[in-house]
Design a protein around this motif. Structure first.
Motif, PDB file in Angstrom:
ATOM      1  N   HIS A 173       2.523   7.909   6.333  1.00  9.49           N
ATOM      2  CA  HIS A 173       3.725   8.621   5.892  1.00  9.49           C
ATOM      3  C   HIS A 173       3.644   8.953   4.402  1.00  9.49           C
ATOM      4  CE1 HIS A 173       7.939   9.783   5.846  1.00  9.49           C
ATOM      5  NE2 HIS A 173       8.093   9.028   4.786  1.00  9.49           N
ATOM      6  N   GLU A 174       3.123   8.024   3.636  1.00  8.76           N
ATOM      7  CA  GLU A 174       3.023   8.235   2.190  1.00  8.76           C
ATOM      8  C   GLU A 174       1.913   7.332   1.682  1.00  8.76           C
ATOM      9  OE1 GLU A 174       6.611   7.616   0.145  1.00  8.76           O
ATOM     10  OE2 GLU A 174       5.878   8.262  -1.782  1.00  8.76           O
ATOM     11  N   HIS A 175       0.812   7.903   1.197  1.00  4.13           N
ATOM     12  CA  HIS A 175      -0.385   7.141   0.898  1.00  4.13           C
ATOM     13  C   HIS A 175      -0.230   6.234  -0.311  1.00  4.13           C
ATOM     14  CE1 HIS A 175      -2.914   8.802   4.015  1.00  4.13           C
ATOM     15  NE2 HIS A 175      -2.440  10.003   3.724  1.00  4.13           N
ATOM     16  N   ASP A 176       0.915   6.256  -0.986  1.00  7.08           N
ATOM     17  CA  ASP A 176       1.145   5.343  -2.100  1.00  7.08           C
ATOM     18  C   ASP A 176       1.487   3.939  -1.611  1.00  7.08           C
ATOM     19  OD1 ASP A 176       0.666   7.408  -3.781  1.00  7.08           O
ATOM     20  OD2 ASP A 176       2.768   7.885  -4.144  1.00  7.08           O
ATOM     21  N   TYR A 177       1.675   3.725  -0.289  1.00  8.88           N
ATOM     22  CA  TYR A 177       2.036   2.424   0.267  1.00  8.88           C
ATOM     23  C   TYR A 177       0.825   1.869   1.011  1.00  8.88           C
ATOM     24  CZ  TYR A 177       6.885   3.446  -0.876  1.00  8.88           C
ATOM     25  OH  TYR A 177       8.043   3.730  -1.530  1.00  8.88           O
ATOM     26  N   GLN A 178       0.465   0.643   0.700  1.00  9.68           N
ATOM     27  CA  GLN A 178      -0.750   0.034   1.244  1.00  9.68           C
ATOM     28  C   GLN A 178      -0.408  -1.343   1.819  1.00  9.68           C
ATOM     29  OE1 GLN A 178      -3.823  -1.725  -1.404  1.00  9.68           O
ATOM     30  NE2 GLN A 178      -5.174  -0.157  -0.563  1.00  9.68           N
ATOM     31  N   ALA A 179      -0.795  -1.570   3.094  1.00 14.12           N
ATOM     32  CA  ALA A 179      -0.602  -2.870   3.750  1.00 14.12           C
ATOM     33  C   ALA A 179      -1.907  -3.649   3.684  1.00 14.12           C
ATOM     34  CB  ALA A 179      -0.182  -2.669   5.200  1.00 14.12           C
TER      35      ALA A 179
ATOM     36  N   ASP B  48     -11.400 -18.035  22.555  1.00 14.80           N
ATOM     37  CA  ASP B  48      -9.937 -17.999  22.706  1.00 14.80           C
ATOM     38  C   ASP B  48      -9.331 -18.499  21.400  1.00 14.80           C
ATOM     39  OD1 ASP B  48      -7.364 -17.888  23.510  1.00 14.80           O
ATOM     40  OD2 ASP B  48      -7.507 -19.413  25.068  1.00 14.80           O
ATOM     41  N   PHE B  49      -8.737 -17.592  20.611  1.00 13.20           N
ATOM     42  CA  PHE B  49      -8.199 -17.946  19.297  1.00 13.20           C
ATOM     43  C   PHE B  49      -6.765 -17.441  19.162  1.00 13.20           C
ATOM     44  CE2 PHE B  49     -12.768 -17.998  18.462  1.00 13.20           C
ATOM     45  CZ  PHE B  49     -12.892 -19.173  17.740  1.00 13.20           C
ATOM     46  N   HIS B  50      -6.035 -18.109  18.277  1.00 14.88           N
ATOM     47  CA  HIS B  50      -4.682 -17.691  17.881  1.00 14.88           C
ATOM     48  C   HIS B  50      -4.641 -17.631  16.361  1.00 14.88           C
ATOM     49  CE1 HIS B  50      -0.369 -17.593  17.254  1.00 14.88           C
ATOM     50  NE2 HIS B  50      -0.492 -18.661  16.477  1.00 14.88           N
ATOM     51  N   ALA B  51      -4.152 -16.502  15.835  1.00 19.35           N
ATOM     52  CA  ALA B  51      -4.126 -16.314  14.376  1.00 19.35           C
ATOM     53  C   ALA B  51      -2.717 -15.969  13.915  1.00 19.35           C
ATOM     54  CB  ALA B  51      -5.094 -15.199  13.955  1.00 19.35           C
ATOM     55  N   GLN B  52      -2.349 -16.519  12.760  1.00 21.68           N
ATOM     56  CA  GLN B  52      -1.079 -16.192  12.101  1.00 21.68           C
ATOM     57  C   GLN B  52      -1.404 -15.768  10.667  1.00 21.68           C
ATOM     58  OE1 GLN B  52       1.837 -19.300  12.142  1.00 21.68           O
ATOM     59  NE2 GLN B  52       3.146 -18.313  10.680  1.00 21.68           N
ATOM     60  N   LEU B  53      -1.038 -14.535  10.322  1.00 24.20           N
ATOM     61  CA  LEU B  53      -1.442 -13.950   9.048  1.00 24.20           C
ATOM     62  C   LEU B  53      -0.223 -13.586   8.207  1.00 24.20           C
ATOM     63  CD1 LEU B  53      -4.002 -11.402  10.562  1.00 24.20           C
ATOM     64  CD2 LEU B  53      -4.430 -13.785   9.986  1.00 24.20           C
ATOM     65  N   LYS B  54      -0.412 -13.605   6.905  1.00 23.23           N
ATOM     66  CA  LYS B  54       0.594 -13.117   5.968  1.00 23.23           C
ATOM     67  C   LYS B  54       0.085 -11.805   5.364  1.00 23.23           C
ATOM     68  CE  LYS B  54       2.981 -14.117   1.621  1.00 23.23           C
ATOM     69  NZ  LYS B  54       3.091 -15.017   0.467  1.00 23.23           N
ATOM     70  N   PHE B  55       0.962 -10.798   5.308  1.00 27.07           N
ATOM     71  CA  PHE B  55       0.557  -9.517   4.753  1.00 27.07           C
ATOM     72  C   PHE B  55       1.572  -9.059   3.712  1.00 27.07           C
ATOM     73  CE2 PHE B  55       3.418  -8.458   8.171  1.00 27.07           C
ATOM     74  CZ  PHE B  55       4.137  -7.368   7.698  1.00 27.07           C
ATOM     75  N   ASP B  56       1.093  -8.250   2.773  1.00 28.96           N
ATOM     76  CA  ASP B  56       1.935  -7.633   1.742  1.00 28.96           C
ATOM     77  C   ASP B  56       1.799  -6.122   1.841  1.00 28.96           C
ATOM     78  OD1 ASP B  56       2.716 -10.074   0.813  1.00 28.96           O
ATOM     79  OD2 ASP B  56       1.248 -10.146  -0.817  1.00 28.96           O
ATOM     80  N   ILE B  57       2.864  -5.432   1.480  1.00 26.98           N
ATOM     81  CA  ILE B  57       2.843  -3.970   1.391  1.00 26.98           C
ATOM     82  C   ILE B  57       3.086  -3.606  -0.069  1.00 26.98           C
ATOM     83  CG2 ILE B  57       3.930  -1.830   2.141  1.00 26.98           C
ATOM     84  CD1 ILE B  57       4.626  -3.155   4.754  1.00 26.98           C
ATOM     85  N   HIS B  58       2.101  -2.954  -0.660  1.00 28.82           N
ATOM     86  CA  HIS B  58       2.142  -2.606  -2.076  1.00 28.82           C
ATOM     87  C   HIS B  58       2.526  -1.141  -2.243  1.00 28.82           C
ATOM     88  CE1 HIS B  58      -0.060  -6.255  -3.520  1.00 28.82           C
ATOM     89  NE2 HIS B  58      -0.418  -6.261  -2.255  1.00 28.82           N
ATOM     90  N   ASN B  59       3.266  -0.869  -3.294  1.00 33.43           N
ATOM     91  CA  ASN B  59       3.489   0.507  -3.744  1.00 33.43           C
ATOM     92  C   ASN B  59       2.485   0.734  -4.869  1.00 33.43           C
ATOM     93  OD1 ASN B  59       4.362   3.004  -4.499  1.00 33.43           O
ATOM     94  ND2 ASN B  59       6.433   2.384  -5.043  1.00 33.43           N
ATOM     95  N   THR B  60       1.369   1.379  -4.518  1.00 33.86           N
ATOM     96  CA  THR B  60       0.269   1.502  -5.464  1.00 33.86           C
ATOM     97  C   THR B  60       0.580   2.412  -6.643  1.00 33.86           C
ATOM     98  OG1 THR B  60      -0.669   3.276  -4.124  1.00 33.86           O
ATOM     99  CG2 THR B  60      -1.411   1.036  -3.668  1.00 33.86           C
ATOM    100  N   LYS B  61       1.685   3.155  -6.552  1.00 35.29           N
ATOM    101  CA  LYS B  61       2.077   4.018  -7.683  1.00 35.29           C
ATOM    102  C   LYS B  61       3.566   3.819  -7.934  1.00 35.29           C
ATOM    103  CE  LYS B  61       0.075   7.873  -8.203  1.00 35.29           C
ATOM    104  NZ  LYS B  61      -0.414   9.252  -8.025  1.00 35.29           N
ATOM    105  N   ARG B  62       3.920   3.417  -9.120  1.00 35.32           N
ATOM    106  CA  ARG B  62       5.320   3.171  -9.442  1.00 35.32           C
ATOM    107  C   ARG B  62       6.064   4.478  -9.598  1.00 35.32           C
ATOM    108  NH1 ARG B  62       2.777  -0.519 -13.155  1.00 35.32           N
ATOM    109  NH2 ARG B  62       2.962  -2.682 -12.451  1.00 35.32           N
ATOM    110  N   GLN B  63       7.372   4.378  -9.753  1.00 36.68           N
ATOM    111  CA  GLN B  63       8.212   5.575  -9.895  1.00 36.68           C
ATOM    112  C   GLN B  63       7.921   6.337 -11.185  1.00 36.68           C
ATOM    113  OE1 GLN B  63      12.250   4.340  -9.483  1.00 36.68           O
ATOM    114  NE2 GLN B  63      12.068   3.838  -7.317  1.00 36.68           N
ATOM    115  N   ASP B  64       7.408   5.644 -12.190  1.00 35.40           N
ATOM    116  CA  ASP B  64       7.089   6.331 -13.437  1.00 35.40           C
ATOM    117  C   ASP B  64       5.728   7.006 -13.406  1.00 35.40           C
ATOM    118  OD1 ASP B  64       5.502   4.158 -13.370  1.00 35.40           O
ATOM    119  OD2 ASP B  64       6.225   3.241 -15.234  1.00 35.40           O
ATOM    120  N   GLY B  65       5.040   6.943 -12.245  1.00 37.88           N
ATOM    121  CA  GLY B  65       3.766   7.627 -12.085  1.00 37.88           C
ATOM    122  C   GLY B  65       2.568   6.770 -12.415  1.00 37.88           C
ATOM    123  N   THR B  66       2.769   5.556 -12.947  1.00 33.53           N
ATOM    124  CA  THR B  66       1.647   4.697 -13.297  1.00 33.53           C
ATOM    125  C   THR B  66       1.221   3.895 -12.084  1.00 33.53           C
ATOM    126  OG1 THR B  66       3.145   2.930 -13.978  1.00 33.53           O
ATOM    127  CG2 THR B  66       2.490   4.544 -15.654  1.00 33.53           C
TER     128      THR B  66
END
Length: 576
Positions: free
Chosen positions: A450-456, A482-500
């Protein structure tokens, strides 16, 4: 600030206007009815089991209140206009979940929307805020009824009536919940009050007729029970007083046990609440009441087992002491002078002789009476039985035959020299599987379509359990895992509102937990591998502009996780 009403439900969920207390018989919308009700709940049968199905909605409201307070602390104090906007968005999201049959998510959205308006709603609140609060509370009452939480549904409808005691829909909601709980008198009273406000409401009329019929049936059953109690087969009832008294005592005892059980359960719930508070204070995740009870049962079972082992050990020690005492008295009678042994744990020959079932071997060992010693001739016949490692010289002595291409392929699949017959053989590969799978999961990173500035991105493997192996049977390799996995993920906004560019903690807009509950060798394809996300975010998006990109990034993360597992399976096949 005006808010948009909910869009019309799809044809599968559209109901007849005549069956809705918000419509009259001609299908026109009542002026005092909320427009945002996604559907009318189905009337519960009078035989619905109410015990255990109702929950305390105050606990759920308090849990959401705590969550809302955390959100407000992070985002700052919201004004009335922002609260109204947030509540409207939550109402629309709840309607969407309701149309899709997701009761838990719908109830959560309605409850959160209602909590947003707590500070600005009330009897003297703005009419628009008051109308939205009534809609959220009546919709929540309806969803709770769908979940068969009749007590919570009744209480939520009562909250709506505290804002407007003449609200037809709230009266109807409370009436159907009371009927499901068996409180027919209250249901009848609410329906009559609703008909005073809207005498043409078809749903209220039908429900009132059903309540009256059920009351008549109950009255007849009570009369029949009384008649049977005072007369049995034409005989005088005093002949059966002893049996009736016995039955009454049984019922009283049964009721007493039930009350004690409920009382103990309430006490355990208080302890559970205290335990959850302690866990949250330490930064740990709170557990459910059922999981907490299972932990208590496991601890109690472990305590009993330890007590049993301790008693068994003490019993054996007493037997040893008694046997020593008996052997000591025997030595005293015989005038033995061999009692100067300082080692109390080692038995003397006379003590062993007094104990039945033991004997000495030729090499001085103490063993069971039934142990049979081999003669020298028998030992020579048996030869050296010590295990020996198979090497090239040993395997080369095996009789060989003409080698064909099929024999070569079969031989290549064999893992060890002793398995010349190609029977079942299995090798444990769990350590390699866990290390390789962990590395591939941590390397999973995706971008939002949807918007490539967001990264999971997967940042932690919180749990990875299971086992993997390679089996050989009939000259063929089989990869079993046979495995079971529990993961933690973050979603980053790689570009801030000020363009940096942003790559620190301030760029994280959302985080959550994803689970792969069934990574097994029977189904690991893209369409079969199950990837589930927890319903609640660990860190939710703070503004609406982040919600859609975050949801899109999360969906693409699921696709990339399936691809990572596929790559791991291929590496597993190449490694072994």
């Amino acid at each position: 600030m005006a808010h948009e009403d909910q869009p019309s439900p799809n044809p599968a969920t559209t109901v007849d206007p005549g069956s809705d207390p918000t419509h009259d018989s001609s299908g026109k919308v009542k002026q005092n009815a909320a427009k945002d009700d996604p559907a009318i709940p189905e009337r519960a049968s009078s035989s619905d089991d109410v015990s255990g199905s109702s929950t305390d909605d105050d606990e759920e409201d308090d849990a959401d209140d705590g969550e809302n307070m955390k959100t407000n602390d992070a985002a700052g104090e919201n004004n009335d206009e922002d609260a109204l906007l947030q509540a409207t968005l939550l109402k629309e999201e709840g309607n969407t979940h309701y149309q899709n049959g997701k009761w838990d998510e719908a109830a959560r959205c309605y409850r959160r929307g209602s909590n947003r308006l707590k500070k600005v709603s009330g009897i003297d609140a703005d009419p628009q805020v008051k109308a939205l609060q009534l809609t959220l509370q009546t919709n929540l009452s309806m969803v709770l009824f769908k979940q068969e939480k009749f007590r919570a549904s009744r209480n939520m409808a009562s909250k709506a009536l505290s804002l407007d005691d003449k609200h037809v829909k709230a009266l109807y909601r409370r009436a159907v919940a009371c009927r499901a709980m068996g409180d027919l008198d209250q249901a009848k009273s609410d329906l009559r009050a609703a008909l005073l406000m809207d005498s043409t409401n078809a749903s209220c009329k039908r429900e009132l007729a059903a309540v009256k019929k059920q009351l008549e049936t109950t009255t007849q059953q009570q009369k029949a029970a009384l008649a049977k109690a005072f007369s049995s087969g034409g005989k005088s009832s005093f002949l059966y007083t002893d049996k009736e008294e016995e039955e009454r005592q049984k019922q009283l005892e049964k009721e007493r046990k039930r009350q004690e059980k409920e009382k103990r359960k309430l006490e355990r719930k208080k302890d559970w609440e205290d335990e959850c508070v302690k866990r949250m204070a330490k930064g740990d995740k709170a557990i459910s009441f059922d999981e907490w009870e299972k932990e208590l049962e496991a601890m109690e079972k472990k305590r009993k087992d330890e007590g049993k082992k301790k008693r068994e050990k003490e019993r054996k020690q007493r037997q040893v002491v008694q046997s020593k005492s008996s052997s000591s008295s025997t030595r005293n009678k015989a005038g033995s002078s061999n009692d100067d042994d300082d080692d109390d744990d080692e038995l003397t020959e006379q003590e062993l002789a007094s104990l039945r079932g033991y004997k000495k071997t030729k090499d001085g060992r103490t063993t069971s009476y039934f142990t049979r010693e081999l003669s020298e001739e028998e030992k020579q016949r048996m030869g050296d039985m010590a295990p020996k490692m198979l090497n090239d010289s040993v395997t080369s002595s095996v009789t060989t035959t003409t080698t064909t291409s099929a024999d070569a392929a079969s031989s290549a699949a064999r893992a060890s020299a002793w398995n010349q017959a190609g029977t079942w053989e299995e090798k444990d590969c769990t350590p390699w599987c866990k290390d390789e799978l962990t590395q591939r999961l941590l390397a999973t990173t995706t971008n939002s379509a949807h918007e490539h500035d967001y990264q999971a991105k997967v940042v932690e493997v919180k749990e990875l359990t299971g086992e993997g192996s390679v089996a050989i049977s009939g000259g063929k390799k089989r990869y079993i895992f046979d495995f079971h996995a529990q993961l933690k993920f973050d979603i980053h906004n790689t570009k801030r509102q000020d363009g940096t560019d942003g790559d620190g903690d301030d760029a994280i807009v959302a985080s959550g937990v994803v689970r792969l509950p069934d990574i097994c060798s029977t189904h690991y394809d893209d369409d079969e591998l199950e990837v589930t996300f927890d319903s609640s975010w660990t860190k939710a998006p703070k503004s609406s502009q982040h919600q859609q990109p975050c949801m899109d990034a999360r969906e693409r993360l699921a696709t990339d996780l399936r691809a990572s597992v596929q790559g791991w399976v291929q590496a597993f096949n190449q490694q072994f």
